[in-house]
Motif scaffolding. Structure first.
Motif, PDB file in Angstrom:
ATOM      1  N   ASP A  32      22.545 -79.257   9.181  1.00  0.00           N
ATOM      2  CA  ASP A  32      21.568 -80.077   8.472  1.00  0.00           C
ATOM      3  C   ASP A  32      20.860 -79.181   7.444  1.00  0.00           C
ATOM      4  O   ASP A  32      20.030 -78.345   7.800  1.00  0.00           O
ATOM      5  N   VAL A  33      21.206 -79.357   6.172  1.00  0.00           N
ATOM      6  CA  VAL A  33      20.708 -78.480   5.114  1.00  0.00           C
ATOM      7  C   VAL A  33      19.190 -78.572   4.974  1.00  0.00           C
ATOM      8  O   VAL A  33      18.505 -77.551   4.876  1.00  0.00           O
ATOM      9  N   ASP A  34      18.638 -79.782   4.982  1.00  0.00           N
ATOM     10  CA  ASP A  34      17.186 -79.946   4.810  1.00  0.00           C
ATOM     11  C   ASP A  34      16.414 -79.271   5.936  1.00  0.00           C
ATOM     12  O   ASP A  34      15.446 -78.545   5.697  1.00  0.00           O
ATOM     13  N   LYS A  35      16.835 -79.503   7.157  1.00  0.00           N
ATOM     14  CA  LYS A  35      16.161 -78.918   8.313  1.00  0.00           C
ATOM     15  C   LYS A  35      16.278 -77.386   8.289  1.00  0.00           C
ATOM     16  O   LYS A  35      15.313 -76.667   8.571  1.00  0.00           O
ATOM     17  N   SER A  36      17.453 -76.896   7.929  1.00  0.00           N
ATOM     18  CA  SER A  36      17.684 -75.452   7.881  1.00  0.00           C
ATOM     19  C   SER A  36      16.845 -74.778   6.808  1.00  0.00           C
ATOM     20  O   SER A  36      16.319 -73.692   7.012  1.00  0.00           O
ATOM     21  N   PHE A  37      16.711 -75.440   5.652  1.00  0.00           N
ATOM     22  CA  PHE A  37      15.880 -74.878   4.593  1.00  0.00           C
ATOM     23  C   PHE A  37      14.413 -74.922   4.946  1.00  0.00           C
ATOM     24  O   PHE A  37      13.657 -74.011   4.612  1.00  0.00           O
ATOM     25  N   SER A  38      14.005 -75.974   5.620  1.00  0.00           N
ATOM     26  CA  SER A  38      12.620 -76.057   6.067  1.00  0.00           C
ATOM     27  C   SER A  38      12.300 -74.899   7.015  1.00  0.00           C
ATOM     28  O   SER A  38      11.245 -74.264   6.922  1.00  0.00           O
ATOM     29  N   LEU A  39      13.240 -74.610   7.910  1.00  0.00           N
ATOM     30  CA  LEU A  39      13.060 -73.495   8.837  1.00  0.00           C
ATOM     31  C   LEU A  39      13.039 -72.162   8.096  1.00  0.00           C
ATOM     32  O   LEU A  39      12.185 -71.314   8.356  1.00  0.00           O
ATOM     33  N   LEU A  40      13.949 -71.970   7.128  1.00  0.00           N
ATOM     34  CA  LEU A  40      13.957 -70.733   6.341  1.00  0.00           C
ATOM     35  C   LEU A  40      12.636 -70.547   5.609  1.00  0.00           C
ATOM     36  O   LEU A  40      12.048 -69.464   5.630  1.00  0.00           O
ATOM     37  N   ARG A  41      12.145 -71.615   4.985  1.00  0.00           N
ATOM     38  CA  ARG A  41      10.873 -71.535   4.261  1.00  0.00           C
ATOM     39  C   ARG A  41       9.740 -71.154   5.216  1.00  0.00           C
ATOM     40  O   ARG A  41       8.915 -70.298   4.903  1.00  0.00           O
ATOM     41  N   SER A  42       9.728 -71.745   6.412  1.00  0.00           N
ATOM     42  CA  SER A  42       8.687 -71.415   7.402  1.00  0.00           C
ATOM     43  C   SER A  42       8.792 -69.956   7.838  1.00  0.00           C
ATOM     44  O   SER A  42       7.775 -69.275   7.990  1.00  0.00           O
ATOM     45  N   GLN A  43      10.026 -69.472   8.035  1.00  0.00           N
ATOM     46  CA  GLN A  43      10.217 -68.077   8.436  1.00  0.00           C
ATOM     47  C   GLN A  43       9.705 -67.126   7.353  1.00  0.00           C
ATOM     48  O   GLN A  43       9.022 -66.142   7.644  1.00  0.00           O
ATOM     49  N   ILE A  44      10.050 -67.437   6.094  1.00  0.00           N
ATOM     50  CA  ILE A  44       9.642 -66.592   4.964  1.00  0.00           C
ATOM     51  C   ILE A  44       8.117 -66.596   4.830  1.00  0.00           C
ATOM     52  O   ILE A  44       7.493 -65.545   4.648  1.00  0.00           O
ATOM     53  N   LEU A  45       7.503 -67.778   4.923  1.00  0.00           N
ATOM     54  CA  LEU A  45       6.042 -67.866   4.789  1.00  0.00           C
ATOM     55  C   LEU A  45       5.334 -67.131   5.918  1.00  0.00           C
ATOM     56  O   LEU A  45       4.317 -66.470   5.706  1.00  0.00           O
ATOM     57  N   GLU A  46       5.887 -67.210   7.127  1.00  0.00           N
ATOM     58  CA  GLU A  46       5.299 -66.496   8.266  1.00  0.00           C
ATOM     59  C   GLU A  46       5.404 -64.982   8.060  1.00  0.00           C
ATOM     60  O   GLU A  46       4.457 -64.239   8.318  1.00  0.00           O
ATOM     61  N   PHE A  47       6.556 -64.549   7.560  1.00  0.00           N
ATOM     62  CA  PHE A  47       6.755 -63.127   7.285  1.00  0.00           C
ATOM     63  C   PHE A  47       5.789 -62.673   6.181  1.00  0.00           C
ATOM     64  O   PHE A  47       5.194 -61.604   6.269  1.00  0.00           O
ATOM     65  N   TYR A  48       5.631 -63.494   5.170  1.00  0.00           N
ATOM     66  CA  TYR A  48       4.711 -63.161   4.083  1.00  0.00           C
ATOM     67  C   TYR A  48       3.282 -63.022   4.599  1.00  0.00           C
ATOM     68  O   TYR A  48       2.550 -62.101   4.218  1.00  0.00           O
ATOM     69  N   LYS A  49       2.889 -63.905   5.509  1.00  0.00           N
ATOM     70  CA  LYS A  49       1.534 -63.816   6.092  1.00  0.00           C
ATOM     71  C   LYS A  49       1.331 -62.482   6.812  1.00  0.00           C
ATOM     72  O   LYS A  49       0.259 -61.907   6.770  1.00  0.00           O
ATOM     73  N   MET A  50       2.383 -61.992   7.464  1.00  0.00           N
ATOM     74  CA  MET A  50       2.283 -60.708   8.171  1.00  0.00           C
ATOM     75  C   MET A  50       2.153 -59.536   7.179  1.00  0.00           C
ATOM     76  O   MET A  50       1.546 -58.521   7.506  1.00  0.00           O
ATOM     77  N   LEU A  51       2.732 -59.697   5.999  1.00  0.00           N
ATOM     78  CA  LEU A  51       2.685 -58.629   5.000  1.00  0.00           C
ATOM     79  C   LEU A  51       1.389 -58.654   4.189  1.00  0.00           C
ATOM     80  O   LEU A  51       0.985 -57.630   3.632  1.00  0.00           O
ATOM     81  N   LYS A  52       0.765 -59.816   4.120  1.00  0.00           N
ATOM     82  CA  LYS A  52      -0.436 -59.970   3.285  1.00  0.00           C
ATOM     83  C   LYS A  52      -1.529 -59.000   3.694  1.00  0.00           C
ATOM     84  O   LYS A  52      -1.740 -58.724   4.867  1.00  0.00           O
ATOM     85  N   LYS A  53      -2.209 -58.513   2.680  1.00  0.00           N
ATOM     86  CA  LYS A  53      -3.336 -57.616   2.906  1.00  0.00           C
ATOM     87  C   LYS A  53      -4.482 -58.454   3.455  1.00  0.00           C
ATOM     88  O   LYS A  53      -4.834 -59.487   2.872  1.00  0.00           O
ATOM     89  N   SER A  54      -5.057 -58.024   4.563  1.00  0.00           N
ATOM     90  CA  SER A  54      -6.175 -58.795   5.125  1.00  0.00           C
ATOM     91  C   SER A  54      -7.414 -58.578   4.272  1.00  0.00           C
ATOM     92  O   SER A  54      -7.667 -57.491   3.769  1.00  0.00           O
ATOM     93  N   THR A  55      -8.167 -59.666   4.103  1.00  0.00           N
ATOM     94  CA  THR A  55      -9.353 -59.580   3.238  1.00  0.00           C
ATOM     95  C   THR A  55     -10.634 -59.593   4.041  1.00  0.00           C
ATOM     96  O   THR A  55     -10.674 -59.997   5.175  1.00  0.00           O
TER      97      THR A  55
END
Length: 198
Positions: A175-198
């Motif tokens: 399921d391409v839509d579901k798989s992309f939604s999961l990829l986007r969530s994984q990337i955003l979660e990873f980005y949150k971990m990399l973000k500089k805390s303010t």
């Protein structure tokens, strides 16, 4: 490239996509294109040369093609997700025989039957890693992300997340839509971990 050669490559792509390299014979290809084996050999020396032409034309890997010095890490993630989605959509619209699993099988066949393909793929990964390293280093300088990360490992992890789309597709019944939604969530979660805390 001649129209005839393009036609042979495109029809062969559909055969190699729906069957394995080993399962497709020159006879199968000549029947599919409505051409004698002799006429086919006029354009390609053998099945290996034809398969290489198919892979070179149709097995396209997404590449970072934005201004690496100006793009933020978040923008790079958004850009890459969009490019991967557009590429997969173009595969899906090209042939009704395309499934993500067939594409993975074709990639495996290329690794076994296209001399130099593995080295070419390794160079591609190294080039993409270097680009991501540049963006990460700039993101650190700008204060977008933390400075206490291992940049090389983080770049490789990002590539691994994109490659993980294949796993997402398998787990989610292609399921391409579901798989992309999961990829986007994984990337955003990873980005949150990399973000500089303010």
């Amino acid at each position: 490239m001649s129209e005839t050669k393009e036609h042979i490559i495109d029809k062969s792509y559909e055969l190699f996509l729906s069957h394995s390299y080993e399962a497709v014979s020159i006879s199968d290809i000549s029947k599919a294109i409505g051409m004698t084996k002799g006429a086919l050999y006029h354009h390609f020396l053998n099945k290996e040369e034809l398969f290489k032409a198919v892979v070179d034309k149709h097995l396209i890997l997404p590449t970072v093609a934005c201004n690496l010095d100006q793009v933020s890490l978040k923008e790079l993630f958004d850009y890459n997700i969009r490019c991967i989605r557009e590429l997969l959509d173009s595969y899906l619209s090209y042939s009704n025989l395309f499934t993500p699993l067939n594409f993975v099988s074709l990639f495996g066949d290329a690794s076994r039957h296209y001399k130099g393909f593995i080295e070419k793929t390794e160079r591609y990964v190294k080039d993409e890693e270097k680009k991501i390293v540049t963006v990460l280093e700039n993101a650190i300088k700008r204060g977008e992300i933390r400075s206490d990360i291992n940049v090389a490992i983080t770049a490789y992890t990002i590539i691994s997340l994109y490659v993980g789309l294949v796993g997402n597709l398998i787990v989610n019944s292609q399921d391409v839509d579901k798989s992309f939604s999961l990829l986007r969530s994984q990337i955003l979660e990873f980005y949150k971990m990399l973000k500089k805390s303010t």
